[in-house]
Design a protein around this motif. Structure first.
Motif, PDB file in Angstrom:
ATOM      1  N   ALA A  27       0.828  -1.210   0.000  1.00  0.00           N
ATOM      2  CA  ALA A  27       0.000   0.000   0.000  1.00  0.00           C
ATOM      3  C   ALA A  27       0.860   1.256   0.000  1.00  0.00           C
ATOM      4  O   ALA A  27       0.540   2.232  -0.672  1.00  0.00           O
ATOM      5  CB  ALA A  27      -0.950  -0.002   1.182  1.00  0.00           C
ATOM      6  N   GLU A  51      -8.741   9.808   0.675  1.00  0.00           N
ATOM      7  CA  GLU A  51      -9.160   8.740   1.581  1.00  0.00           C
ATOM      8  C   GLU A  51      -9.647   7.529   0.792  1.00  0.00           C
ATOM      9  O   GLU A  51      -9.348   6.385   1.139  1.00  0.00           O
ATOM     10  CB  GLU A  51     -10.252   9.246   2.524  1.00  0.00           C
ATOM     11  N   MET A  52     -10.388   7.768  -0.291  1.00  0.00           N
ATOM     12  CA  MET A  52     -10.866   6.685  -1.131  1.00  0.00           C
ATOM     13  C   MET A  52      -9.685   5.927  -1.752  1.00  0.00           C
ATOM     14  O   MET A  52      -9.653   4.696  -1.756  1.00  0.00           O
ATOM     15  CB  MET A  52     -11.764   7.220  -2.237  1.00  0.00           C
ATOM     16  N   ARG A  54      -6.580   5.768  -0.642  1.00  0.00           N
ATOM     17  CA  ARG A  54      -5.885   5.023   0.431  1.00  0.00           C
ATOM     18  C   ARG A  54      -6.612   3.720   0.751  1.00  0.00           C
ATOM     19  O   ARG A  54      -5.988   2.674   0.918  1.00  0.00           O
ATOM     20  CB  ARG A  54      -5.774   5.868   1.696  1.00  0.00           C
ATOM     21  N   ALA A  55      -7.933   3.779   0.830  1.00  0.00           N
ATOM     22  CA  ALA A  55      -8.721   2.582   1.123  1.00  0.00           C
ATOM     23  C   ALA A  55      -8.593   1.555  -0.003  1.00  0.00           C
ATOM     24  O   ALA A  55      -8.432   0.355   0.255  1.00  0.00           O
ATOM     25  CB  ALA A  55     -10.184   2.952   1.344  1.00  0.00           C
ATOM     26  N   LEU A  56      -8.652   2.016  -1.250  1.00  0.00           N
ATOM     27  CA  LEU A  56      -8.490   1.105  -2.392  1.00  0.00           C
ATOM     28  C   LEU A  56      -7.121   0.438  -2.378  1.00  0.00           C
ATOM     29  O   LEU A  56      -6.994  -0.767  -2.616  1.00  0.00           O
ATOM     30  CB  LEU A  56      -8.679   1.856  -3.705  1.00  0.00           C
ATOM     31  N   ALA A  58      -5.133  -0.035   0.229  1.00  0.00           N
ATOM     32  CA  ALA A  58      -5.056  -0.959   1.361  1.00  0.00           C
ATOM     33  C   ALA A  58      -5.779  -2.261   1.044  1.00  0.00           C
ATOM     34  O   ALA A  58      -5.260  -3.358   1.313  1.00  0.00           O
ATOM     35  CB  ALA A  58      -5.638  -0.306   2.610  1.00  0.00           C
ATOM     36  N   ASP A  59      -6.978  -2.154   0.466  1.00  0.00           N
ATOM     37  CA  ASP A  59      -7.732  -3.354   0.092  1.00  0.00           C
ATOM     38  C   ASP A  59      -6.993  -4.169  -0.958  1.00  0.00           C
ATOM     39  O   ASP A  59      -6.918  -5.399  -0.866  1.00  0.00           O
ATOM     40  CB  ASP A  59      -9.113  -2.989  -0.433  1.00  0.00           C
TER      41      ASP A  59
END
Length: 71
Positions: A27, A51-52, A54-56, A58-59
């Motif tokens: 990530a 934020e979106m 970062r979440a993508l 991380a996933d």
């Protein structure tokens, strides 16, 4: 609606992280690459977009780690 080349690049980075089967959590590397894309774009992401992303990332990184441990 067509996405800009910047969003296509971010999509590519996320997919590459998800497909990666070697190494640990990527990530951080993905975020670095996204930041390079945004510098080229000369328009930063707003807080919600960042934020979106970062979440993508991380996933996607978790998917790659899960695939590695299952093989």
């Amino acid at each position: 609606m067509a996405h800009s080349i910047s969003w296509q690049a971010i999509d590519f980075i996320v997919e590459a992280l998800a497909a990666n089967t070697h190494g640990k959590d990527r990530a951080e590397v993905g975020l670095y690459l996204v930041e390079l894309v945004m510098k080229d774009r000369k328009k930063p992401l707003d807080a919600a977009q960042m934020e979106m992303v970062r979440a993508l990332l991380a996933d996607a990184s978790l998917i790659s780690v899960r695939v590695e441990t299952e093989t």
